[in-house]
Design an enzyme around this catalytic site. Structure first.
Site, PDB file in Angstrom:
ATOM      1  N   LYS A  26       0.867  -1.182   0.000  1.00  0.00           N
ATOM      2  CA  LYS A  26       0.000   0.000   0.000  1.00  0.00           C
ATOM      3  C   LYS A  26       0.899   1.225   0.000  1.00  0.00           C
ATOM      4  O   LYS A  26       2.039   1.169   0.472  1.00  0.00           O
ATOM      5  CB  LYS A  26      -0.892   0.022   1.244  1.00  0.00           C
ATOM      6  CG  LYS A  26      -2.139   0.848   1.082  1.00  0.00           C
ATOM      7  CD  LYS A  26      -3.234   0.094   0.378  1.00  0.00           C
ATOM      8  CE  LYS A  26      -4.406   1.007   0.038  1.00  0.00           C
ATOM      9  NZ  LYS A  26      -5.540   0.258  -0.520  1.00  0.00           N
ATOM     10  N   ASP A  46      -6.961   4.374  -4.763  1.00  0.00           N
ATOM     11  CA  ASP A  46      -7.623   4.206  -3.461  1.00  0.00           C
ATOM     12  C   ASP A  46      -8.268   5.559  -3.170  1.00  0.00           C
ATOM     13  O   ASP A  46      -8.499   6.340  -4.114  1.00  0.00           O
ATOM     14  CB  ASP A  46      -6.603   3.784  -2.373  1.00  0.00           C
ATOM     15  CG  ASP A  46      -7.271   3.324  -1.075  1.00  0.00           C
ATOM     16  OD1 ASP A  46      -7.785   2.215  -1.029  1.00  0.00           O
ATOM     17  OD2 ASP A  46      -7.287   4.105  -0.097  1.00  0.00           O
TER      18      ASP A  46
HETATM   19  P1  NDP Z   1     -12.937   7.661  -3.056  1.00  0.00           P
HETATM   20  O1  NDP Z   1     -11.905   8.678  -2.808  1.00  0.00           O
HETATM   21  O2  NDP Z   1     -13.467   7.460  -4.422  1.00  0.00           O
HETATM   22  O3  NDP Z   1     -14.204   7.920  -2.086  1.00  0.00           O
HETATM   23  C1  NDP Z   1     -14.044   7.970  -0.704  1.00  0.00           C
HETATM   24  C2  NDP Z   1     -15.374   8.347  -0.097  1.00  0.00           C
HETATM   25  O4  NDP Z   1     -15.293   8.229   1.307  1.00  0.00           O
HETATM   26  C3  NDP Z   1     -15.763   9.782  -0.377  1.00  0.00           C
HETATM   27  O5  NDP Z   1     -17.153   9.895  -0.401  1.00  0.00           O
HETATM   28  C4  NDP Z   1     -15.175  10.513   0.830  1.00  0.00           C
HETATM   29  O6  NDP Z   1     -15.778  11.763   1.124  1.00  0.00           O
HETATM   30  C5  NDP Z   1     -15.460   9.518   1.915  1.00  0.00           C
HETATM   31  N1  NDP Z   1     -14.475   9.655   3.005  1.00  0.00           N
HETATM   32  C6  NDP Z   1     -13.139   9.518   2.922  1.00  0.00           C
HETATM   33  N2  NDP Z   1     -12.568   9.753   4.118  1.00  0.00           N
HETATM   34  C7  NDP Z   1     -13.574  10.026   4.956  1.00  0.00           C
HETATM   35  C8  NDP Z   1     -13.641  10.349   6.327  1.00  0.00           C
HETATM   36  N3  NDP Z   1     -12.529  10.418   7.083  1.00  0.00           N
HETATM   37  N4  NDP Z   1     -14.876  10.565   6.877  1.00  0.00           N
HETATM   38  C9  NDP Z   1     -16.001  10.508   6.127  1.00  0.00           C
HETATM   39  N5  NDP Z   1     -16.000  10.208   4.819  1.00  0.00           N
HETATM   40  C10 NDP Z   1     -14.812   9.975   4.248  1.00  0.00           C
HETATM   41  O7  NDP Z   1     -12.324   6.293  -2.479  1.00  0.00           O
HETATM   42  P2  NDP Z   1     -12.769   4.796  -2.778  1.00  0.00           P
HETATM   43  O8  NDP Z   1     -14.221   4.723  -2.996  1.00  0.00           O
HETATM   44  O9  NDP Z   1     -11.849   4.251  -3.783  1.00  0.00           O
HETATM   45  O10 NDP Z   1     -12.384   4.086  -1.401  1.00  0.00           O
HETATM   46  C11 NDP Z   1     -13.309   3.953  -0.326  1.00  0.00           C
HETATM   47  C12 NDP Z   1     -12.862   2.845   0.596  1.00  0.00           C
HETATM   48  O11 NDP Z   1     -12.795   1.606  -0.141  1.00  0.00           O
HETATM   49  C13 NDP Z   1     -11.478   2.998   1.231  1.00  0.00           C
HETATM   50  O12 NDP Z   1     -11.473   2.404   2.512  1.00  0.00           O
HETATM   51  C14 NDP Z   1     -10.577   2.180   0.314  1.00  0.00           C
HETATM   52  O13 NDP Z   1      -9.392   1.750   0.958  1.00  0.00           O
HETATM   53  C15 NDP Z   1     -11.502   1.015   0.014  1.00  0.00           C
HETATM   54  N6  NDP Z   1     -11.166   0.247  -1.181  1.00  0.00           N
HETATM   55  C16 NDP Z   1     -11.141   0.832  -2.417  1.00  0.00           C
HETATM   56  C17 NDP Z   1     -10.865   0.082  -3.525  1.00  0.00           C
HETATM   57  C18 NDP Z   1     -10.962   0.646  -4.895  1.00  0.00           C
HETATM   58  O14 NDP Z   1     -10.916  -0.159  -5.858  1.00  0.00           O
HETATM   59  N7  NDP Z   1     -11.118   1.950  -5.078  1.00  0.00           N
HETATM   60  C19 NDP Z   1     -10.476  -1.343  -3.417  1.00  0.00           C
HETATM   61  C20 NDP Z   1     -10.628  -1.888  -2.081  1.00  0.00           C
HETATM   62  C21 NDP Z   1     -10.917  -1.088  -1.015  1.00  0.00           C
HETATM   63  P3  NDP Z   1     -15.026  13.124   0.680  1.00  0.00           P
HETATM   64  O15 NDP Z   1     -15.139  13.166  -0.814  1.00  0.00           O
HETATM   65  O16 NDP Z   1     -15.775  14.196   1.377  1.00  0.00           O
HETATM   66  O17 NDP Z   1     -13.607  12.991   1.153  1.00  0.00           O
END
Ligand code: NDP
Length: 450
Positions: A130, A170
């Protein structure tokens, strides 16, 4: 756990905490796994003698570097970049890159550790890693993001390669960032190889990658429900997040007949009692990926309720799909969800449920799918993007959808194999931990002490 195992476990955790001071997310992730591995290896002394759990918990390599870049006003900014290469026993290092102000060593070490087990569960040859930076892309212009990505890759390039370490996206790293990162790698090395996944279709990307994590999370949910003779149809579903994973978890849940009533971002959540439709979801995709707006705009556009600064877990539902970030469901929130009728959780985000939350769900014996199993679909399709890049081929979209569906069922079967308990209850966390551990541990045994 017998008494001797319990003492060994305590000694192990004390060692981990002493050698990684203050890294609470890392301690939490290792504890969650070790609680199942120690009893599993009780009667398998070779894993103990070869100290497999200890070696898995000490990353192969931790790389930290300075990233300097110039913003639109000519100011020089300094961020910290990282790559944690946790373990490559079963294949090249593989795992995403996160750009978020909260990024630190503890968070990336927990993610790299988890990734090792997740990648093993997919059945594909990928080790765990990571990376990321405390850089915040929010509010930055495209050119600023480009300059940051180029500066970040200028250092990272020395440590990655298509047979060595293959990063992906991510939080905060989507198609735009992957494009800038890949462009800079190509410029620096004069090579066009599959060194990153999640690439655009024009330059070596794979069909199905963008949907894979969210769809996979809901496929895993579907398999858990099916095992109990149920289905997602007609169930009310609460989702957190509105980024990549949340959007496609929402899409698949709608396709399978569930009613999705919430989405969120770091400012709060929307509650749409009528349910999010595909049309409304298209608005969210455009809002987040193109306009880079806030989820509160959804409430304004469709007349839904918006709860500033709140998480959605107080909304009554059958199913919870946490798809935002780590530790977003506390012990109390887990209790509220259960009180309101929750029957299943499938974790789209990494480690979104706190340890107290997990214990609460497990005590209630509801269906609980841990992230290392439930969100493995993303890295699985990334693994297939690597295969396509090596073969210089592009497989058809339908083929990849079939692979994703099959892989998620195989991950589910592995969890059943190691997680089914007397009386028929399935402890998916135990199943995923042991199922992920076995292959990596056996490969490590084959290599001797390296
Ligand atoms: P994105 O950046 O596309 O979206 C993240 C989302 O989560 C946004 O809506 C963001 O809001 C919100 N968010 C992030 N941090 C916080 C916080 N501290 N409190 C509240 N809301 C928060 O990321 P992904 O969708 O890619 O990733 C989401 C999760 O999935 C993570 O845990 C990641 O590790 C996991 N994941 C992702 C994969 C992928 O293929 N993308 C694969 C496997 C796991 P805002 O825009 O306001 O920051």
């Amino acid at each position: 756990m017998n008494k001797k195992t319990s003492t060994n476990f305590d000694i192990f955790m004390a060692w981990l905490i002493r050698t990684n001071p203050g890294q609470k997310e890392f301690h939490q992730a290792v504890r969650e796994v070790a609680e199942h591995i120690f009893p599993y290896i009780e009667d398998k002394p070779v894993y103990q003698e070869m100290r497999i759990m200890e070696r898995l918990s000490e990353p192969d390599r931790v790389i930290s570097f300075r990233v300097c870049w110039e913003d639109k006003d000519g100011n020089i900014n300094i961020n910290r970049g990282y790559r944690i290469q946790n373990n490559n026993a079963i294949g090249p290092y593989k795992g995403g890159v996160r750009f978020h102000p909260s990024v630190n060593l503890s968070i990336l070490k927990f993610l790299a550790f988890e990734q090792t087990f997740k990648n093993s569960l997919t059945g594909l040859p990928m080790g765990g890693a990571k990376g990321g930076s405390d850089f915040n892309p929010k509010g930055k212009t495209d050119r600023e993001v480009m300059r940051f990505c180029q500066a970040f890759m200028s250092e990272l390039a020395a440590h990655i390669g298509h047979d060595k370490d293959v990063p992906a996206g991510d939080i905060g790293v989507g198609p735009r960032e992957i494009g800038y990162l890949f462009g800079q790698y190509k410029r620096l090395t004069h090579e066009f190889t599959g060194v990153l996944t999640g690439k655009g279709m024009e330059y070596g990307g794979s069909h199905g990658r963008i949907e894979a994590t969210g769809y996979g999370t809901v496929y895993f949910l579907e398999d858990m429900l099916k095992h109990q003779g149920k289905s997602p149809k007609g169930k009310t579903c609460v989702i957190s997040g509105s980024g990549n994973v949340a959007q496609y978890a929402c899409e698949k849940a709608i396709q399978l007949g569930a009613k999705v009533v919430t989405l969120s971002d770091s400012n709060g959540f929307i509650y749409d009692k009528d349910g999010v439709t595909q049309e409304k979801l298209e608005f969210v995709k455009e809002l987040k990926e193109v306009k880079r707006g806030r989820i509160s705009d959804y409430a304004k556009k469709f007349g839904a309720e918006f709860y500033q600064g709140k998480r959605p877990w107080g909304v009554p539902c059958d199913i919870a799909l946490p798809c935002a970030t780590q530790n977003e469901i506390s012990g109390d929130e887990a209790k509220t969800l259960l009180k309101n009728g929750l029957i299943a959780v499938s974790e789209g985000a990494n480690m979104p449920t706190s340890l107290e939350g997990i214990r609460t769900f497990q005590k209630a014996k509801i269906l609980f799918a841990p992230s290392k199993a439930a969100n493995a679909g993303g890295v699985a399709i990334s693994g297939l993007e690597m295969s396509q890049n090596r073969a210089r081929l592009t497989w058809k979209a339908e083929e990849l959808q079939k692979h994703l569906r099959r892989i998620m069922t195989e991950v589910h079967s592995k969890c059943l194999k190691y997680g089914e308990e007397k009386g028929g209850h399935v402890n998916y966390l135990k199943g995923a931990n042991i199922g992920g551990f076995k292959k990596v541990a056996d490969a490590m045994l084959a290599y001797g002490v390296v």
